[in-house]
Design an enzyme around this catalytic site. Structure first.
Site, PDB file in Angstrom:
ATOM      1  N   GLU A   1       8.998 -15.793  23.560  1.00 56.02           N
ATOM      2  CA  GLU A   1       9.224 -16.551  24.668  1.00 56.02           C
ATOM      3  C   GLU A   1       8.002 -17.524  25.288  1.00 56.02           C
ATOM      4  OE1 GLU A   1       8.895 -13.284  24.215  1.00 56.02           O
ATOM      5  OE2 GLU A   1      10.451 -12.175  25.146  1.00 56.02           O
TER       6      GLU A   1
ATOM      7  N   ALA B   1      11.847  10.005  -8.007  1.00 62.16           N
ATOM      8  CA  ALA B   1      12.523   9.372  -9.432  1.00 62.16           C
ATOM      9  C   ALA B   1      12.301  10.474 -10.566  1.00 62.16           C
ATOM     10  CB  ALA B   1      11.487   8.056 -10.000  1.00 62.16           C
TER      11      ALA B   1
ATOM     12  N   ALA C   1       7.157  17.693 -20.617  1.00 66.12           N
ATOM     13  CA  ALA C   1       6.018  18.994 -20.568  1.00 66.12           C
ATOM     14  C   ALA C   1       4.600  18.578 -20.729  1.00 66.12           C
ATOM     15  CB  ALA C   1       6.474  19.902 -21.659  1.00 66.12           C
TER      16      ALA C   1
ATOM     17  N   SER D   1       5.030  10.317 -18.298  1.00 68.42           N
ATOM     18  CA  SER D   1       6.258   9.916 -17.199  1.00 68.42           C
ATOM     19  C   SER D   1       6.708   8.390 -17.314  1.00 68.42           C
ATOM     20  CB  SER D   1       6.023  10.330 -15.851  1.00 68.42           C
ATOM     21  OG  SER D   1       4.926   9.534 -15.408  1.00 68.42           O
TER      22      SER D   1
ATOM     23  N   ALA E   1       5.289  15.754  -1.114  1.00 67.75           N
ATOM     24  CA  ALA E   1       6.600  15.442  -0.786  1.00 67.75           C
ATOM     25  C   ALA E   1       7.231  16.910  -0.218  1.00 67.75           C
ATOM     26  CB  ALA E   1       7.333  14.957  -2.071  1.00 67.75           C
TER      27      ALA E   1
END
Lengths: 380, 380
Positions: free
Chosen positions: B46, B166, B176, B180, B302
């Site tokens: 504004e 994921a 194992a 990843s 998580a």
């Protein structure tokens, strides 16, 4: 051919034999007779059509004109047979259809799908050798879809195996205390029954049979005919659909089950296979004319089939939920490092109520039976 | 209002302050001035529009006509302000915009979205009390989408938390042996960077920081502006997009990290929060003006957020693969039986290369901060 395909679809979807339809036409395209195969032990579609055309044993008194070897009237000159699958060239419980057509004086044969089995194929070659005009491949993909599992099984030389999985997002098939009813919702569970109905056998391990005491039958709402729900497997005409047929129930493993197990009730036939070898299970089921096996687990048997490379399709019902603990989807696959990860190709994703159904095929293609049965080359 | 929304979208997508645009019109609908908010510490939209209309300190020598309290010329009689968010009624680093508009002699204010914060709201009421005509709700949903996380965070009284997951189909986040890289493919990993760019902070636990040594920055192809990829979060005009801003990197937990950790490089700011309490983490991040937290795990952190009910959204990258062994998606959630299963609602399913991205929200709705900060009722 469309009419022949419609006729074929009236046959039983799950049967040792494929679904086949046949239309006989005179040289002006007028229908002489129609037939379809109603299942193992009944006449093949071509013979059913010949009977319908008055060339069979039911045709009445011995005719005065040209007759077949069976003493029946021959087809008018220039007749065409339109048939969804290559006429067989093999004597099983019925004689070879190629011979029956030749004997009836057929002039031309139009075929959709070539016979994929090493045993019964060669009909087109036999007809051509007898100077019959043979056209192949008309609406071939539609005809193949009609006998999806029969065709795939013939090519593999063993039954096709679909592994059914049901889990949470974190891959749990039950909670920490073993309770699992219900991870997925009603629509997903109904879909399992529809999919079971497309199989010749439902297979579980003794562990699952003992833990869950499943009945392993196809149970569908009364309003719904037990028609296959796989989109590519067209539902038979409701009016002529055969009586729902329960798949064979199979329990695999050496542990003893109580006689009171629900799998042993009268709702369907059940066999116990006292082995841990997936290839042996498939050989025994193949011998019983089974083309499609619906493998329901548990994790140990699923892992055994996966390790043997004997799973052709995954149908994974995925519930949008987390458990954080509890048994996992599949047992040890012998994969130690990410380089050996078992990759699949996602073929379809379908919403079923709140859940998802994922359909997957191996990223590397299916594994044939060992030793591999030579399959007829496509389009031969 | 469409013009005001376009102006607002030029502001920074991730900022403690919302994106706001303002257009000043004379009584005949001619534009007097335009402005948008360029981020915390710069003038509100504004005020920027008033300056653009010649009513600000840059307007030159003292005018001869009616002046504002700051000695600037007032707006012509009957002027309208069209603004995407209710003018604030609060003095922060800048004064209240409602007062600035009144002082400039505004006659009418048209507002898209009401201010969702307890602190700054009340501007419409203040204007109405001064006999200014106030219209609210014009293109309100478009304006809300523009400040999706700001709005949601204001309603919750804490940052919105998106948990990124994921995994394989069997819920494994690594093999194992702990490897990843990579479970998901390139398109899914690129999407993670696009989603990180919508967050004020990227949060991991010390376990993940130690195991994976992630850099936790937004890395996008050179051709692509670091624009938010959430469909409902429109990308700013490329020409005026602010320089890509790296989210705050946050590591949670009491374990020591080596100074050589990639999280401590110069690519972005990093803070360590030596706590295991998710609510405390959110309070500290809220104090830093963060509205949207992108929680990247690992499984233990998580699980702590999930157990506290402080996850508002799951973004689950699902690879069509099986591992059979390896660490699971989330740690223990304290769920013993299927009756306590943590259910989510599947909001979106998107194919990313060979992978799927599932977006889920709690089936039971989000959990506000405790004690709950009273939110301004919608449309107030």
């Amino acid at each position: 051919m469309r009419r022949a395909l419609d006729l074929a679809a009236r046959g039983p979807a799950v049967d040792p034999n494929p679904r086949v339809g046949c239309v006989l036409l005179d040289r002006d395209g007028r229908t002489l007779g129609e037939g379809f195969h109603q299942g193992a032990g009944s006449p093949h579609a071509e013979v059913a059509a010949l009977l319908d055309a008055g060339c069979g044993p039911a045709a009445g008194p011995r005719p005065s004109g040209p007759v077949t070897r069976a003493g029946m009237p021959r087809l008018p000159a220039g007749a065409t047979a339109v048939v969804t699958l290559e006429p067989c060239n093999h004597t099983g419980r019925t004689g070879p259809c190629a011979e029956a057509l030749l004997d009836a004086g057929i002039a031309r044969v139009v075929i959709a799908q070539s016979d994929p089995t090493p045993l019964a194929s060669g009909g087109a070659e036999r007809l051509r050798a007898a100077r019959v005009e043979v056209v192949t491949g008309l609406l071939e993909s539609e005809a193949t879809v009609l006998n999806r599992w029969f065709t795939a099984s013939a090519r593999l030389g063993r039954p096709v195996v679909t592994l059914k999985l049901a889990s949470t997002l974190d891959g749990r098939v039950a909670a920490a205390d073993g309770t699992s009813q219900w991870i997925t919702g009603g629509p997903a569970r109904l879909d399992v029954h529809r999919q079971r109905a497309t199989a010749g056998a439902i297979v579980v391990g003794t562990g699952t049979a003992l833990a869950d005491d499943p009945q392993l039958t196809v149970r569908l709402p009364a309003a719904e005919p037990a028609a296959p729900a796989v989109e590519s497997d067209p539902a038979p005409d409701a009016a002529t659909a055969p009586t729902p047929r329960q798949p064979l129930r199979v329990v695999v493993g050496t542990r003893e089950l109580p006689a009171s197990a629900r799998m042993f009730d009268d709702a369907a036939e059940t066999i116990s296979l006292r082995t841990h070898d997936p290839a042996e299970v498939l050989r025994l089921l193949s011998d019983r004319g089974i083309h499609h096996v619906w493998l329901e687990g548990g994790p140990t048997l699923a892992a055994a089939f996966l390790r043997a490379g004997l799973v052709d399709r995954l149908v994974h019902y995925l519930a949008p939920a987390l458990l954080g603990a509890g048994p996992s989807l599949v047992g040890d696959l012998g994969i130690g490092s990410i380089d050996s990860i078992d990759r699949w190709h996602l073929e379809d994703v379908t919403h079923l109520g709140d859940d998802l159904r994922l359909t997957l095929v191996p990223a590397a293609g299916p594994t044939p039976a060992t030793p591999a049965t030579p399959a007829t080359p496509e389009g031969a």
